[in-house]
Design an enzyme around this catalytic site. Structure first.
Site, PDB file in Angstrom:
ATOM      1  N   GLU A  44      -6.138   4.781  -9.265  1.00 17.73           N
ATOM      2  CA  GLU A  44      -7.449   5.306  -8.849  1.00 17.73           C
ATOM      3  C   GLU A  44      -8.008   6.368  -9.790  1.00 17.73           C
ATOM      4  OE1 GLU A  44      -9.720   6.142  -4.706  1.00 17.73           O
ATOM      5  OE2 GLU A  44      -7.707   5.330  -4.802  1.00 17.73           O
ATOM      6  N   ASP A  59       0.855  -1.187   0.000  1.00 13.98           N
ATOM      7  CA  ASP A  59       0.000   0.000   0.000  1.00 13.98           C
ATOM      8  C   ASP A  59       0.891   1.237   0.000  1.00 13.98           C
ATOM      9  OD1 ASP A  59      -2.245   1.540   0.072  1.00 13.98           O
ATOM     10  OD2 ASP A  59      -2.740   1.148   2.169  1.00 13.98           O
ATOM     11  N   PHE A  66     -11.996  -1.128   4.263  1.00 11.38           N
ATOM     12  CA  PHE A  66     -11.026  -0.337   5.027  1.00 11.38           C
ATOM     13  C   PHE A  66     -11.123  -0.640   6.516  1.00 11.38           C
ATOM     14  CE2 PHE A  66      -9.533   3.455   2.292  1.00 11.38           C
ATOM     15  CZ  PHE A  66      -9.387   2.628   1.189  1.00 11.38           C
ATOM     16  N   LYS A  71      -9.234   1.639  -9.764  1.00 13.36           N
ATOM     17  CA  LYS A  71      -9.856   1.851  -8.453  1.00 13.36           C
ATOM     18  C   LYS A  71     -10.926   2.930  -8.546  1.00 13.36           C
ATOM     19  CE  LYS A  71      -7.409   1.944  -4.610  1.00 13.36           C
ATOM     20  NZ  LYS A  71      -6.359   2.357  -3.643  1.00 13.36           N
ATOM     21  N   THR A  74     -12.927   0.636  -3.842  1.00 13.24           N
ATOM     22  CA  THR A  74     -12.278   1.079  -2.617  1.00 13.24           C
ATOM     23  C   THR A  74     -13.240   1.873  -1.741  1.00 13.24           C
ATOM     24  OG1 THR A  74     -10.280   2.186  -1.807  1.00 13.24           O
ATOM     25  CG2 THR A  74     -11.385   3.196  -3.694  1.00 13.24           C
TER      26      THR A  74
END
Length: 316
Positions: free
Chosen positions: A96, A17, A178, A132, A156
């Protein structure tokens, strides 16, 4: 005995990440994922200066309009960094879509297709990229169309069971629930402390994982946003876990035994009726944590995207 990171890799795919290529070289993950916040941090690293220069130079060839140049430079930078990261991971990079498009299905589709086209122009095939997008209804419906085009997606900012259900039914390739942000909300809301076992984020991902396996959904569950290695240990066995460099380092230094916690069932049951848009929106309305954290996440990613664009604008 091998360290916990090595043990974890035996039954969970590890994703870095970070947008920091040095960290990726150190930990040798299968995949890597970036977002606007990570891209903003990466842009401050001196070694990345040539990437910013390259993105800005390219953007100037695409348009004479400065606002469009800024957007183009941001897209190109994401692809340049993603392409560089792919030199050091054997799997995929997640890139993303602009968070400001989270409630616009058509704009999300257009941006996703643009990013894939830029990757393909750079010699990267779409099977090495995950697009994403935020797990809004619009984002999920955009992903459903993209998946049919052979563009795999990573949904996400996922905090609720309703989001997970809708993603699975849309045929989304991967979701990123998350964990740490769920814990943050509950600690602030209740004033309580939680153990790794009672951590609300861990409980949520465990429920989603078991539901997917029970009903034979192919969508990959990738736990994200961890606050400590205890959360990671409780989700050992999850399909994938995306972990920051500092927590990867902790796992690497820990020589203790790691027990697998999540195991897929072999007893698959028929899937329930698909969730409707109205039911999805009502479920989100009833879940204060998911509503607040989704909105906050979108705002924060958008804010970091704007900060990155200020840097790019100063170079145009």
């Amino acid at each position: 005995m091998s360290n916990k990171l090595s043990q974890l890799k035996e039954f969970t795919t590890i994703v870095a990440d970070t947008g920091d290529i040095t960290a990726i070289k150190d930990f040798l993950p299968q995949d890597a994922t970036t977002n606007p916040s990570l891209m903003l941090k990466a842009a401050q690293i001196p070694e990345y200066a040539p990437f910013l220069d390259q993105a800005v130079a390219w953007a100037k060839t695409q348009s004479n309009d400065k606002d469009q140049q800024i957007l183009d430079a941001g897209d190109k930078l994401a692809v340049i960094v993603g392409t560089e990261i792919l030199k050091y991971v054997p799997g995929r990079i997640s890139t993303e879509v602009d968070a400001r498009l989270s409630f616009d299905k058509e704009a999300t589709l257009a941006k996703a297709r643009k990013l894939i086209a830029l990757y393909e122009e750079a010699g990267v095939s779409r099977d090495r990229v995950l697009i994403k997008a935020a797990s809004t209804w619009e984002g999920i419906k955009a992903a459903e169309e993209l998946e049919k085009e052979g563009i795999n997606c990573n949904l996400t900012l996922l905090f609720s069971f309703a989001q997970a259900q809708a993603c699975a039914e849309a045929g989304v390739y991967l979701i990123s629930p998350f964990v740490g942000r769920i814990l943050d909300w509950y600690k602030k809301s209740t004033g309580q402390e939680y153990t790794a076992e009672t951590d609300p984020g861990v409980v949520s991902v465990t429920e989603i994982y078991n539901y997917y396996k029970q009903h034979g959904y192919n969508t990959v569950v990738m736990g994200a946003s961890f606050r400590n290695i205890g959360e990671i240990e409780q989700l050992a066995g999850c399909d994938r876990l995306t972990i920051s460099p500092n927590l990867l380092e902790e796992l690497k230094k820990d020589e203790g035994k790691l027990e697998r916690k999540l195991v897929p069932t072999t007893d698959v049951k028929p899937a329930p009726a698909p969730i409707t848009e109205a039911a999805f929106r009502w479920a989100m309305n009833e879940d204060a944590m998911a509503t607040e954290k989704l909105s906050e996440g979108i705002r924060n990613f958008a804010a970091d995207q704007r900060k990155l664009e200020v840097t790019l604008a100063s170079m145009l």
